[in-house]
Design an enzyme around this catalytic site. Structure first.
Site, PDB file in Angstrom:
ATOM      1  N   TYR A  73       0.988  -1.106   0.145  1.00 34.00           N
ATOM      2  CA  TYR A  73      -0.018  -0.021   0.131  1.00 34.00           C
ATOM      3  C   TYR A  73       0.848   1.272   0.028  1.00 34.00           C
ATOM      4  O   TYR A  73       0.441   2.256  -0.753  1.00 34.00           O
ATOM      5  CB  TYR A  73      -0.944   0.002   1.266  1.00 34.00           C
ATOM      6  N   PHE A 125      -7.540  21.031 -24.852  1.00 36.85           N
ATOM      7  CA  PHE A 125      -7.946  19.409 -24.931  1.00 36.85           C
ATOM      8  C   PHE A 125      -9.097  19.431 -24.172  1.00 36.85           C
ATOM      9  O   PHE A 125      -9.335  19.918 -23.221  1.00 36.85           O
ATOM     10  CB  PHE A 125      -6.608  18.750 -24.382  1.00 36.85           C
ATOM     11  N   THR A 126      -9.889  18.187 -24.522  1.00 36.23           N
ATOM     12  CA  THR A 126     -11.358  18.054 -23.833  1.00 36.23           C
ATOM     13  C   THR A 126     -11.290  18.206 -22.311  1.00 36.23           C
ATOM     14  O   THR A 126     -11.964  19.077 -21.640  1.00 36.23           O
ATOM     15  CB  THR A 126     -11.859  17.006 -24.336  1.00 36.23           C
ATOM     16  N   ASP A 216       1.713  19.558 -20.537  1.00 36.73           N
ATOM     17  CA  ASP A 216       0.930  18.677 -20.851  1.00 36.73           C
ATOM     18  C   ASP A 216       1.830  17.693 -21.872  1.00 36.73           C
ATOM     19  O   ASP A 216       1.821  17.845 -23.029  1.00 36.73           O
ATOM     20  CB  ASP A 216      -0.478  18.953 -21.727  1.00 36.73           C
ATOM     21  N   LYS A 259      -0.250   6.880 -23.592  1.00 31.33           N
ATOM     22  CA  LYS A 259       0.114   7.154 -25.040  1.00 31.33           C
ATOM     23  C   LYS A 259       1.615   6.803 -25.277  1.00 31.33           C
ATOM     24  O   LYS A 259       1.867   5.917 -25.428  1.00 31.33           O
ATOM     25  CB  LYS A 259      -0.216   8.835 -25.607  1.00 31.33           C
ATOM     26  N   ARG A 383     -13.344  14.660 -33.890  1.00 33.48           N
ATOM     27  CA  ARG A 383     -12.608  15.740 -33.415  1.00 33.48           C
ATOM     28  C   ARG A 383     -13.065  17.242 -34.094  1.00 33.48           C
ATOM     29  O   ARG A 383     -12.527  17.557 -34.810  1.00 33.48           O
ATOM     30  CB  ARG A 383     -11.150  15.565 -33.585  1.00 33.48           C
ATOM     31  N   PHE A 450     -19.013  14.158 -26.355  1.00 34.99           N
ATOM     32  CA  PHE A 450     -18.522  13.307 -27.381  1.00 34.99           C
ATOM     33  C   PHE A 450     -18.425  11.846 -26.688  1.00 34.99           C
ATOM     34  O   PHE A 450     -18.702  10.727 -27.699  1.00 34.99           O
ATOM     35  CB  PHE A 450     -17.303  13.757 -28.044  1.00 34.99           C
TER      36      PHE A 450
END
Ligand code: F0G
Length: 459
Positions: A73, A125-126, A216, A259, A383, A450
């Site tokens: 943990y 970005f969303t 980001d 990614k 998009r 979306f």
């Protein structure tokens, strides 16, 4: 000179069989999914180009890391390995793991943004913008105009326009800007990079105004590869060196490790400032988990640490970007309108140009993604106006200049033959463009519509 081809720096050890469906089955499936490719069942999909997120193929080294998980943990050995790898490769001293990128965005936005603040960024970005808004901020787009033009050949469409940034400071004052949010290889612009020259200037600008610079870094390695290929003075630098240089220019970072770093789940918030780290540790226990695992299993942190080292290899990146360029070339050869230059993680189809008979208010990109699925079982993502959502003040649809369908390429997953089939399918849909119908919402979620919105055909 004779052409020299790239090839993948790996070979295939295990395969996953795909189901082939008939056109009738696909027509039924897309109608049941409300013409939203997010609502399709994965087993009804042949080639899945919905996203590059969490869908990469891990290496045998990463899989062996999975067996080395320390699932304590607190204080897992894998956390320390991950933290040290992030400092080595990305330069950030402090790491807070999160379950994925938006977990990191939530924590960062809550710490830094106050009601009435403005957060400039090189295109939205969303999830990033939503977290900024939920924290009381307003996103302001400061990307260069070329980024909104699908055919502009600008090599660094992710660059910041300093006139836009200066105008914002004049209007609201630097005190109302907690940080500038800079994405590497800007997703919504079509996977387009920012140059180191621009980033360096931005760093100076931020220092001058005493504003933090947040990165980001979801696709930082892809951005670094473009710098190596395009920016003067970087041809002899490795992707690894360029990644490190990019990160060193920024104060903190949010990362979706699903990614670039090729894991199925995970992310982190990283920074150099200890006080900021302490605040993040306080919040991570509320939303994610203890600060030494923050929503990730020990085994996943190990796979991530290894994935980071693989993601910055030059030969990996040449094959990654080479495959996307190959798809782009196949499409261009057939006259398909796509965003140029080719992106780092995807090829973006220009839906407005492919379906000129569908007005933007009837969601041409959403309709094109649905039509491509019916044609061939290929799943892509809208998009455009659906992703852009509504203006939080006026309630009107944002009408972005870019109305795109993203053919996103998972890392190390598909072959060149899959790319051929994809290009041929797009050409087929384009030939029958007059048969594609516009869409209207039958169910519209309030946030990130979306993902779960449902549509019906118009007419
Ligand atoms: N930032 C960028 C630039 C992204 O592309 C994403 C995710 C996130 C943040 C959020 O990370 O999904 O791990 O919470 N993009 C995915 C995509 C969903 O398909 O483009 P996340």
């Amino acid at each position: 000179m004779k052409k020299r081809s790239w090839a993948e720096p790996y070979k295939i050890k295990m395969v996953e069989l795909l189901k082939m469906t008939t056109k009738e089955e696909r027509e039924k499936a897309i109608a049941e999914a409300g013409f939203n490719t997010f609502l399709l069942k994965s087993e009804d999909v042949y080639i899945d180009l919905l996203t590059d997120s969490g869908v990469g193929a891990m290496s045998d080294r990463q899989w062996s890391g999975i067996m080395m998980g320390d699932e304590a943990y607190a204080g897992s050995r894998n956390f320390y390995h991950l933290r040290d790898t992030i400092e080595d490769y990305y330069s950030y001293k402090f790491t807070v793991p999160t379950h994925q990128g938006r977990g990191a965005e939530n924590i960062l936005s809550q710490i830094l943004i106050k009601d009435g603040d403005y957060v400039p960024g090189n295109m939205y970005f969303t999830t990033t913008r939503l977290h900024q808004e939920l924290a009381g901020g307003t996103f302001v787009d400061i990307i260069i105009d070329e980024a909104h033009d699908p055919v502009s050949p600008h090599p660094f469409k992710g660059n910041v326009d300093f006139n836009k940034l200066n105008q914002l400071v004049e209007k609201v004052g630097a005190k109302k800007i907690p940080y500038v949010c800079i994405a590497t290889c800007v997703n919504m612009a079509g996977g387009q990079p920012i140059s180191l020259e621009n980033l360096r200037e931005l760093k100076n600008w931020c220092s001058k105004h005493e504003i933090l610079l947040v990165h980001d870094m979801t696709r930082v390695a892809e951005n670094a590869y473009f710098i190596q290929q395009r920016e003067e003075g970087y041809q002899d630098k490795s992707v690894k060196q360029i990644v490190h240089e990019i990160c060193s220019l920024t104060d903190a970072a949010t990362m979706s490790s699903k990614k670039d770093a090729m894991v199925n789940i995970g992310g982190f918030l990283a920074m150099n400032d200890e006080a900021l780290y302490e605040k993040a540790c306080e919040l991570v226990v509320v939303y994610e988990g203890l600060h030494t695992y923050g929503g990730m299993a020990g085994r996943d942190m190990e796979a991530l640490a290894i994935g980071i080292t693989e993601s910055v290899q030059d030969d990996h990146m040449a094959a990654r970007i080479g495959q996307i360029a190959y798809l782009g070339e196949c499409l261009e050869a057939e006259g398909v309108p796509i965003v140029k230059p080719y992106g780092g993680h995807a090829i973006f189809l220009d839906a407005k140009a492919i379906l000129p008979n569908i007005p933007q208010s009837q969601y041409p990109a959403q309709a094109l993604a649905a039509a491509l699925y019916v044609e061939s079982g290929i799943r892509a993502m809208e998009r455009g106006v659906v992703s852009a959502g509504r203006n939080k003040e006026t309630g009107e649809d944002h009408m972005p200049k870019l109305e795109l369908v993203r053919l996103t390429i998972p890392r190390r997953v598909y072959t060149q033959a899959h790319m051929d089939v994809t290009a041929e399918s797009v050409v087929e849909v384009m030939k029958n463009a007059d048969q594609v119908k516009g869409l209207r919402f039958v169910y519209e979620p309030n946030m990130l519509r979306f993902f779960q919105g449902r549509f019906e055909q118009v007419g």
